[in-house]
Design an enzyme around this catalytic site. Structure first.
Site, PDB file in Angstrom:
ATOM      1  N   GLU A 184       0.883  -1.068  -0.042  1.00 52.40           N
ATOM      2  CA  GLU A 184      -0.069  -0.024   0.219  1.00 52.40           C
ATOM      3  C   GLU A 184       0.853   1.368   0.068  1.00 52.40           C
ATOM      4  O   GLU A 184       1.329   1.733   1.159  1.00 52.40           O
ATOM      5  CB  GLU A 184      -0.948  -0.085   1.203  1.00 52.40           C
ATOM      6  CG  GLU A 184      -1.776   1.228   1.166  1.00 52.40           C
ATOM      7  CD  GLU A 184      -2.611   1.398   2.394  1.00 52.40           C
ATOM      8  OE1 GLU A 184      -2.803   0.207   3.071  1.00 52.40           O
ATOM      9  OE2 GLU A 184      -3.545   2.362   2.414  1.00 52.40           O
ATOM     10  N   LYS A 226      -2.179  -2.026  -3.317  1.00 47.40           N
ATOM     11  CA  LYS A 226      -3.203  -1.128  -2.800  1.00 47.40           C
ATOM     12  C   LYS A 226      -3.157   0.198  -2.773  1.00 47.40           C
ATOM     13  O   LYS A 226      -2.602   1.001  -1.924  1.00 47.40           O
ATOM     14  CB  LYS A 226      -3.603  -1.496  -1.108  1.00 47.40           C
ATOM     15  CG  LYS A 226      -4.526  -0.665  -0.363  1.00 47.40           C
ATOM     16  CD  LYS A 226      -5.017  -1.267   0.909  1.00 47.40           C
ATOM     17  CE  LYS A 226      -6.070  -0.123   1.662  1.00 47.40           C
ATOM     18  NZ  LYS A 226      -6.598  -0.755   2.920  1.00 47.40           N
TER      19      LYS A 226
HETATM   20  P1  13P Z   1      -9.289   4.227   4.225  1.00 41.59           P
HETATM   21  O1  13P Z   1     -10.125   3.547   3.032  1.00 41.59           O
HETATM   22  O2  13P Z   1      -9.932   4.697   5.317  1.00 41.59           O
HETATM   23  O3  13P Z   1      -8.253   5.119   3.448  1.00 41.59           O
HETATM   24  O4  13P Z   1      -8.397   3.129   4.932  1.00 41.59           O
HETATM   25  C1  13P Z   1      -7.829   2.046   4.178  1.00 41.59           C
HETATM   26  C2  13P Z   1      -6.719   1.712   4.814  1.00 41.59           C
HETATM   27  O5  13P Z   1      -6.494   0.261   4.968  1.00 41.59           O
HETATM   28  C3  13P Z   1      -5.548   2.584   5.186  1.00 41.59           C
HETATM   29  O6  13P Z   1      -4.341   2.337   5.550  1.00 41.59           O
END
Ligand code: 13P
Length: 350
Positions: A184, A226
């Site tokens: 991510e 992500k």
């Molecule tokens: P949000 O969809 O609230 O941005 O959170 C996703 C997430 O896992 C952030 O690390």
């Protein structure tokens, strides 16, 4: 764990019609969310809230996996079933956030580096024993000044390369331990920057991330990306529309993400619930992407449920209905069918 297992877990995480619920708020973050609804952040309240989310009937129809926080993976439902077992029983894969948070980065004012690599292999081995099938690590890239008149640009190359390296080391450690890594790299939407600047910096971040993943020998078929969407800064006067966000996000991903990656599961990053769904829907309507395009939303899935719940057992049915609704809408968005359904519902209501 055989490598085939990791490939099939990654595929199951991004299965058609389904996405991921991010419920891995750290103790500090959940405290902030609870403060918003006037609920004290005790261990029991955190457990009761997650119990409400995870015992929503029919959630497994739209949710493939749930990301948990360390404390939550060790907690149990009211009837004594561990959360990981409760999720597995409903056909949902339990996952675990393994990073130790984004910390101030030395010599890079205003920028963050995510920590948590030391001892990670050992922690992953324990998480596998506790039933986790996948993991998550979030890197944060801040968009600040462009670096004119001698000021340093934010983000810096130092921050982007260090975060890409950490993401890749994390992903390799997870795969070696038998967990599918969610990689991510979040480019924050905070600020008044244009969508052009977000596009340029998202492209740079993703290029560095995939270069680092290759150099650490990460198996692309055994991971899920992500990313954030390519979007106008929250405070930018000119906000790009849904179609523009969809087109630019897809273009940026096509330039940077190898087709071997099975799926892209977006974060919501502070977008409103409906907009996060509409953007995903628009991308899937365009179609033709080599990877599955789905969601891994935290706030955009939980917000209506959290505000209905308000810490009261009597509100559990209403809160679960709210979660189920958002999960179903996002499930439709993975098929590009959300807008059509919305119009049908509005037609019925009129
Ligand atoms: P949000 O969809 O609230 O941005 O959170 C996703 C997430 O896992 C952030 O690390």
């Amino acid at each position: 764990m055989s490598t085939n297992d990791l490939a099939s877990i990654a595929k199951a995480m991004v299965a058609s019609g389904k996405g991921i619920l991010a419920a891995d708020e750290s103790t500090g973050t959940i405290e902030k969310r609870f403060r918003g609804i006037g609920v004290e952040s005790t261990e029991e309240n955190r457990r009761a809230y997650r119990d409400m989310l995870f015992s929503t009937r029919g959630l497994g129809e739209f949710i493939s996996g749930v990301i948990l926080y360390d404390e939550t993976l060790r907690q149990k439902s009211a009837d004594g079933t561990p959360f990981a077992a409760l999720l597995a029983r409903n056909g949902i894969l339990p996952g675990i956030k393994v990073d130790a948070g984004a910390k101030d980065m030395a010599f890079c004012p205003g920028e963050k580096i995510t920590e948590g690599l030391d001892g990670l292999a050992k922690r992953c081995a324990e998480y596998v024993k506790l039933g986790a099938k996948f993991a998550k690590w979030r890197a944060v890239i801040t968009i600040g000044g462009a670096g004119v008149d001698g000021a340093r640009a934010v983000p810096s190359a130092a921050c982007i390369t260090a975060n890409a390296h950490a993401l890749a080391r994390y992903a390799a450690i997870c795969q070696a331990a038998g967990l599918v890594p969610i990689v991510e790299p979040e480019v924050l939407m905070d600020g008044d920057h244009s969508i052009d600047r977000c596009e340029e910096l998202s492209e740079w971040t993703l290029r560095e991330t995939f270069a680092a993943l290759a150099s650490q020998r990460v198996v692309l078929e055994h991971m899920v990306l992500k990313p954030s969407m390519v979007i106008s800064g929250k405070d930018c006067a000119k906000q790009a529309g849904v179609q523009e966000v969809a087109v630019r996000t897809l273009q940026t991903l096509k330039r940077t993400v190898p087709a071997a990656v099975p799926g892209v599961a977006f974060l919501s990053g502070g977008q409103s619930d409906e907009l996060a769904t509409a953007h995903l829907d628009a991308m899937n309507k365009i179609g033709g992407a080599p990877w599955a395009l789905t969601f891994s939303y935290g706030r955009a899935l939980q917000h209506p449920a959290l505000t209905s719940w308000k810490g009261s057992a009597g509100n559990v049915p209403a809160a679960q209905r709210a979660l189920h609704h958002r999960a179903r809408m996002n499930g439709l968005a993975t098929l590009g069918q959300y807008r059509a359904e919305l119009e049908k519902e509005l037609g019925r209501a009129a």
